[in-house]
Design a protein around this motif. Structure first.
Motif, PDB file in Angstrom:
ATOM      1  N   SER A  12       0.806  -1.213   0.000  1.00 19.66           N
ATOM      2  CA  SER A  12       0.000   0.000   0.000  1.00 19.66           C
ATOM      3  C   SER A  12       0.839   1.263   0.000  1.00 19.66           C
ATOM      4  O   SER A  12       0.338   2.331  -0.311  1.00 19.66           O
ATOM      5  CB  SER A  12      -0.941   0.003   1.206  1.00 19.66           C
ATOM      6  N   GLU A  13       2.109   1.151   0.363  1.00 20.23           N
ATOM      7  CA  GLU A  13       2.957   2.332   0.450  1.00 20.23           C
ATOM      8  C   GLU A  13       4.407   1.882   0.468  1.00 20.23           C
ATOM      9  O   GLU A  13       4.721   0.772   0.855  1.00 20.23           O
ATOM     10  CB  GLU A  13       2.633   3.082   1.746  1.00 20.23           C
ATOM     11  N   SER A  14       5.301   2.759   0.061  1.00 14.93           N
ATOM     12  CA  SER A  14       6.711   2.453   0.171  1.00 14.93           C
ATOM     13  C   SER A  14       7.445   3.684   0.653  1.00 14.93           C
ATOM     14  O   SER A  14       6.990   4.804   0.450  1.00 14.93           O
ATOM     15  CB  SER A  14       7.219   1.927  -1.168  1.00 14.93           C
ATOM     16  N   GLU A  15       8.537   3.457   1.349  1.00 18.41           N
ATOM     17  CA  GLU A  15       9.323   4.551   1.904  1.00 18.41           C
ATOM     18  C   GLU A  15      10.795   4.293   1.634  1.00 18.41           C
ATOM     19  O   GLU A  15      11.228   3.151   1.542  1.00 18.41           O
ATOM     20  CB  GLU A  15       9.101   4.663   3.413  1.00 18.41           C
ATOM     21  N   THR A  16      11.551   5.361   1.538  1.00 13.14           N
ATOM     22  CA  THR A  16      12.992   5.264   1.382  1.00 13.14           C
ATOM     23  C   THR A  16      13.635   5.306   2.756  1.00 13.14           C
ATOM     24  O   THR A  16      13.282   6.136   3.583  1.00 13.14           O
ATOM     25  CB  THR A  16      13.516   6.437   0.530  1.00 13.14           C
ATOM     26  N   GLY A  17      14.537   4.387   3.005  1.00 13.15           N
ATOM     27  CA  GLY A  17      15.224   4.352   4.286  1.00 13.15           C
ATOM     28  C   GLY A  17      16.632   4.914   4.155  1.00 13.15           C
ATOM     29  O   GLY A  17      17.204   4.956   3.064  1.00 13.15           O
ATOM     30  N   MET A  18      17.167   5.352   5.259  1.00 16.50           N
ATOM     31  CA  MET A  18      18.528   5.868   5.302  1.00 16.50           C
ATOM     32  C   MET A  18      19.248   5.260   6.501  1.00 16.50           C
ATOM     33  O   MET A  18      18.609   4.872   7.475  1.00 16.50           O
ATOM     34  CB  MET A  18      18.514   7.392   5.448  1.00 16.50           C
ATOM     35  N   TRP A  19      20.565   5.192   6.416  1.00 21.81           N
ATOM     36  CA  TRP A  19      21.335   4.740   7.562  1.00 21.81           C
ATOM     37  C   TRP A  19      22.649   5.500   7.590  1.00 21.81           C
ATOM     38  O   TRP A  19      23.067   6.076   6.608  1.00 21.81           O
ATOM     39  CB  TRP A  19      21.567   3.236   7.523  1.00 21.81           C
ATOM     40  N   ARG A  20      23.264   5.471   8.762  1.00 22.04           N
ATOM     41  CA  ARG A  20      24.564   6.118   8.937  1.00 22.04           C
ATOM     42  C   ARG A  20      25.371   5.302   9.933  1.00 22.04           C
ATOM     43  O   ARG A  20      24.846   4.841  10.947  1.00 22.04           O
ATOM     44  CB  ARG A  20      24.398   7.540   9.475  1.00 22.04           C
ATOM     45  N   ASP A  21      26.644   5.175   9.664  1.00 18.05           N
ATOM     46  CA  ASP A  21      27.559   4.529  10.594  1.00 18.05           C
ATOM     47  C   ASP A  21      27.749   5.488  11.776  1.00 18.05           C
ATOM     48  O   ASP A  21      28.297   6.574  11.623  1.00 18.05           O
ATOM     49  CB  ASP A  21      28.885   4.247   9.904  1.00 18.05           C
ATOM     50  N   LEU A  22      27.266   5.094  12.941  1.00 22.33           N
ATOM     51  CA  LEU A  22      27.290   5.980  14.104  1.00 22.33           C
ATOM     52  C   LEU A  22      28.651   6.054  14.780  1.00 22.33           C
ATOM     53  O   LEU A  22      28.850   6.877  15.672  1.00 22.33           O
ATOM     54  CB  LEU A  22      26.225   5.551  15.104  1.00 22.33           C
ATOM     55  N   THR A  23      29.594   5.237  14.363  1.00 23.13           N
ATOM     56  CA  THR A  23      30.914   5.278  15.004  1.00 23.13           C
ATOM     57  C   THR A  23      31.653   6.573  14.707  1.00 23.13           C
ATOM     58  O   THR A  23      32.523   6.974  15.472  1.00 23.13           O
ATOM     59  CB  THR A  23      31.789   4.087  14.573  1.00 23.13           C
ATOM     60  N   ASP A  24      31.304   7.250  13.608  1.00 21.52           N
ATOM     61  CA  ASP A  24      31.992   8.499  13.282  1.00 21.52           C
ATOM     62  C   ASP A  24      31.098   9.724  13.465  1.00 21.52           C
ATOM     63  O   ASP A  24      31.418  10.804  12.998  1.00 21.52           O
ATOM     64  CB  ASP A  24      32.541   8.456  11.850  1.00 21.52           C
ATOM     65  N   LEU A  25      30.021   9.560  14.181  1.00 21.17           N
ATOM     66  CA  LEU A  25      29.093  10.666  14.420  1.00 21.17           C
ATOM     67  C   LEU A  25      29.696  11.619  15.452  1.00 21.17           C
ATOM     68  O   LEU A  25      30.134  11.191  16.518  1.00 21.17           O
ATOM     69  CB  LEU A  25      27.757  10.126  14.934  1.00 21.17           C
ATOM     70  N   PRO A  26      29.732  12.915  15.152  1.00 22.51           N
ATOM     71  CA  PRO A  26      30.284  13.847  16.140  1.00 22.51           C
ATOM     72  C   PRO A  26      29.386  13.929  17.376  1.00 22.51           C
ATOM     73  O   PRO A  26      28.169  13.768  17.289  1.00 22.51           O
ATOM     74  CB  PRO A  26      30.306  15.188  15.403  1.00 22.51           C
ATOM     75  N   GLU A  27      29.988  14.178  18.525  1.00 22.56           N
ATOM     76  CA  GLU A  27      29.214  14.304  19.752  1.00 22.56           C
ATOM     77  C   GLU A  27      28.427  15.607  19.719  1.00 22.56           C
ATOM     78  O   GLU A  27      28.937  16.662  19.355  1.00 22.56           O
ATOM     79  CB  GLU A  27      30.127  14.284  20.967  1.00 22.56           C
ATOM     80  N   ILE A  28      27.168  15.506  20.093  1.00 22.85           N
ATOM     81  CA  ILE A  28      26.291  16.673  20.115  1.00 22.85           C
ATOM     82  C   ILE A  28      26.024  17.022  21.576  1.00 22.85           C
ATOM     83  O   ILE A  28      25.468  16.209  22.315  1.00 22.85           O
ATOM     84  CB  ILE A  28      24.969  16.394  19.381  1.00 22.85           C
ATOM     85  N   PRO A  29      26.423  18.214  22.000  1.00 21.98           N
ATOM     86  CA  PRO A  29      26.222  18.568  23.416  1.00 21.98           C
ATOM     87  C   PRO A  29      24.738  18.737  23.733  1.00 21.98           C
ATOM     88  O   PRO A  29      23.948  19.144  22.881  1.00 21.98           O
ATOM     89  CB  PRO A  29      26.967  19.894  23.557  1.00 21.98           C
ATOM     90  N   PRO A  30      24.328  18.423  24.960  1.00 18.89           N
ATOM     91  CA  PRO A  30      22.922  18.608  25.351  1.00 18.89           C
ATOM     92  C   PRO A  30      22.530  20.085  25.285  1.00 18.89           C
ATOM     93  O   PRO A  30      23.333  20.965  25.573  1.00 18.89           O
ATOM     94  CB  PRO A  30      22.855  18.087  26.786  1.00 18.89           C
ATOM     95  N   THR A  31      21.281  20.316  24.914  1.00 25.19           N
ATOM     96  CA  THR A  31      20.809  21.700  24.790  1.00 25.19           C
ATOM     97  C   THR A  31      20.095  22.185  26.036  1.00 25.19           C
ATOM     98  O   THR A  31      19.898  23.379  26.200  1.00 25.19           O
ATOM     99  CB  THR A  31      19.828  21.831  23.614  1.00 25.19           C
ATOM    100  N   GLY A  32      19.664  21.265  26.888  1.00 29.26           N
ATOM    101  CA  GLY A  32      18.921  21.663  28.070  1.00 29.26           C
ATOM    102  C   GLY A  32      17.457  21.959  27.775  1.00 29.26           C
ATOM    103  O   GLY A  32      16.699  22.309  28.656  1.00 29.26           O
ATOM    104  N   ARG A  33      17.046  21.819  26.515  1.00 27.61           N
ATOM    105  CA  ARG A  33      15.668  22.119  26.140  1.00 27.61           C
ATOM    106  C   ARG A  33      14.867  20.871  25.816  1.00 27.61           C
ATOM    107  O   ARG A  33      13.734  20.971  25.383  1.00 27.61           O
ATOM    108  CB  ARG A  33      15.646  23.038  24.916  1.00 27.61           C
ATOM    109  N   LEU A  34      15.433  19.717  26.021  1.00 31.03           N
ATOM    110  CA  LEU A  34      14.771  18.481  25.657  1.00 31.03           C
ATOM    111  C   LEU A  34      14.609  17.614  26.891  1.00 31.03           C
ATOM    112  O   LEU A  34      15.565  17.366  27.618  1.00 31.03           O
ATOM    113  CB  LEU A  34      15.611  17.743  24.598  1.00 31.03           C
TER     114      LEU A  34
END
Length: 158
Positions: A95-117
């Protein structure tokens, strides 16, 4: 990617009293207890060519017994390779199709917490309804208002 989708869909279900996750090793079925196929699904099928037809029949009977609509997600790692055709033959056309994405998380830069979440577990049916309403707002029609949203393949007990 297929297993990630299945685990994502079932994660909240595992902590809710009226939700059920059944993982047989060759199929994951997540039943939220809600009347909406966005939150009730079968995914991560790993059937063999020899048992696929029988396993599909078993799964369809099981989800129909709940009386709730379900989606069946088929991804690139689903097996056998002709699973989509077998589901169509079982009365579950795509009934529907979607495109998926992936990323190797080992090289993902660290994102500092924002305090708003504020991240907290969903522990009550009311929490789940709030979460579901946020997710449902991504579709038109909104699935909680109209459970006719078709995501991949729909299994109904109507």
């Amino acid at each position: 990617m297929d297993r990630n989708l299945a685990e994502h869909a079932a994660h909240l279900h595992r902590g809710l009293p009226n939700a059920i996750v059944t993982d047989t090793g060759d199929l994951l079925v997540a039943d939220s207890g809600l009347e909406d196929d966005t939150f009730n699904l079968a995914a991560a099928a790993r059937f063999t060519s020899e048992n696929a037809t029988e396993r599909i029949e078993q799964a369809v009977r099981a989800v129909q017994a709940t009386g709730r609509p379900f989606s069946w997600w088929v991804g690139p790692a689903s097996t056998p390779a002709n699973l989509g055709d077998l589901l169509t033959s079982a009365g579950l056309p795509a009934s529907e199709s979607e495109t998926g994405m992936w990323r190797d998380l080992t090289d993902l830069p660290e994102i500092p917490p924002t305090g708003r979440l504020d991240i907290r577990p969903v522990t009550t049916p009311e929490d789940l309804a709030d979460f579901a309403a946020v997710l449902a707002a991504n579709w038109d029609p909104v699935p909680l208002e109209k459970s006719s949203l078709l995501v991949k393949r729909r299994v109904c007990a109507y």
